[in-house]
Design an enzyme around this catalytic site. Structure first.
Site, mmCIF file in Angstrom:
data_model
loop_
_atom_site.group_PDB
_atom_site.id
_atom_site.type_symbol
_atom_site.label_atom_id
_atom_site.label_comp_id
_atom_site.label_asym_id
_atom_site.label_seq_id
_atom_site.Cartn_x
_atom_site.Cartn_y
_atom_site.Cartn_z
ATOM 1 N N LYS A 75 -64.146 31.839 29.341
ATOM 2 C CA LYS A 75 -65.267 32.170 28.456
ATOM 3 C C LYS A 75 -65.493 31.056 27.440
ATOM 4 C CE LYS A 75 -67.434 35.364 28.516
ATOM 5 N NZ LYS A 75 -68.697 35.571 29.267
ATOM 6 N N ASP A 270 -74.663 38.633 28.683
ATOM 7 C CA ASP A 270 -74.107 37.356 28.220
ATOM 8 C C ASP A 270 -75.133 36.231 28.284
ATOM 9 O OD1 ASP A 270 -74.203 37.115 30.949
ATOM 10 O OD2 ASP A 270 -72.078 36.625 31.226
#
Length: 379
Positions: A75, A270
């Site tokens: 991430k 996201d």
């Protein structure tokens, strides 16, 4: 090259960017790999396995960032990591810049080289480093949606597949790409009545051919979406525009059209989300309710199944990471257009159009910049 693998520190992110098998491959080519202690434990990989594969273990994230030329993550860096990033340091991870102006400016300020998994793109427009996680997220979207349709979770109290004498749930899927296709397969397999919407007729024809009889296809437009949400029990947002912010297909006023207890799962959260009322949540607190509609908007859904996700991701990323390490990022990107398309920010300059457009920032020509970088190295 010196490669660093820090432990992920985003909330409930249990994946790791490199397995012991990956370490062994880097070592085979003469590279040095530093792995933070316990980086792989939540994915099922113990420190001893990394050591046996040839990794050097470091106790802190600061040490990993401090010594490494290339950082491999899963991430995007969070605020506490920004100051650890060095000028010219290569970061190879998911970034989703278009959904975070703060992150974009932070990487510009740090003058890092940011190569995003999600924009590495083949000539056929497929996204090889996004596909594995899209497959996981698509399947999980139905799994989680089915759970939150239960009454104790504030859902409508409907079993996705129904039972003899009781109709199954209606599942609406917005987007017929990898996420949408996997979600449709899962929902159909559980016995739900599925409608999958897309703006591409060729894609709808393909889906119509491969899907079972309980899956319908429908051209996506605002009118059709407004009609479909009225009778849907589970709605899955599966829209992606590579490197850019997702469009809002479900708007705030549409919630009034839905029945109480309808569940929304926004897999695109996201990348800004395709449901206007969705904001990122975590596995710790995954849902919230607006207008009696349950919103599930976890930004790292695959992190809940870290072993499957880690192995699937690293199967795809390793070959690209080896090219970066063996050739250096400049030559690797000049030699491989797929990697070049993955560059988003280079030494304080935005080189990916979707990111520049998202925030009205200037765009640099990535090819010219790469040539300059290579000339400086040759000199």
């Amino acid at each position: 090259m010196v490669i660093g693998v820090p432990k992920e520190i985003k909330n409930n992110e249990n994946r790791v960017a490199l397995t012991p098998a990956g370490v062994a491959e880097f070592r085979r080519y003469g590279h040095t790999v530093y792995v933070q202690v316990n980086a792989g434990v939540e994915s099922g990989f113990e420190d001893e396995e990394y050591i046996d594969a040839g990794a050097i273990m470091l106790p802190t994230i600061e040490e990993v960032y401090g010594i490494s030329e290339m950082i491999m993550k899963v991430k995007e860096p969070i605020a506490s990591e920004y100051e650890l990033i060095k000028e010219d340091q290569l970061l190879f991870t998911y970034f989703h810049f278009a959904s975070s102006e703060e992150l974009t400016h932070a990487m510009i300020d740090r003058k890092a080289v940011c190569l995003a998994y999600e924009t590495v793109e083949k000539t056929d427009r497929s996204l090889p480093l996004l596909i594995p996680m899209s497959e996981v997220a698509g399947r999980m979207a139905v799994q989680e949606g089915a759970k939150y349709l239960e009454k104790p979770q504030k859902g409508r109290g409907i079993l996705l597949g129904g039972v003899p004498g009781v109709k199954p749930a209606h599942v609406l899927i917005l987007g017929g790409g990898i996420v949408g296709t996997q979600a449709a397969k899962m929902a159909a397999g559980l016995g739900a009545h599925v409608t999958i919407m897309d703006i591409s007729l060729p894609r709808l024809r393909y889906l119509s051919d491969i899907m079972p009889e309980n899956v319908d296809t429908l051209m996506s437009n605002e009118y059709s979406i407004r009609e479909a949400v009225k009778t849907s029990d589970l709605i899955i947002g599966a829209v992606l525009i590579p490197g850019a912010k997702a469009p809002h297909l479900i708007t705030r006023d549409m919630l009034k059209l839905m029945r109480a207890g309808t569940v929304l799962v926004d897999v695109a959260v996201d990348q800004g989300g395709c449901i206007e009322t969705c904001v990122p949540t975590t596995h710790e607190n995954p849902t919230y309710v607006i207008d009696n509609v349950v919103h599930y908007c976890v930004a790292n859904m695959p992190g809940a199944v870290p072993y499957t996700s880690t192995v699937a991701l690293t199967n795809a990323t390793l070959t690209y990471a080896l090219q970066l390490a063996n050739k250096g990022w400049q030559k690797a990107c000049l030699d491989n257009d797929e990697l070049k398309r993955g560059l988003n920010v280079v030494n304080g300059k935005i080189v990916y159009k979707g990111v520049a457009d998202a925030f009205g920032l200037p765009l640099e020509d990535v090819t010219e910049l790469l040539k300059k970088e290579e000339e400086q190295i040759d000199f």
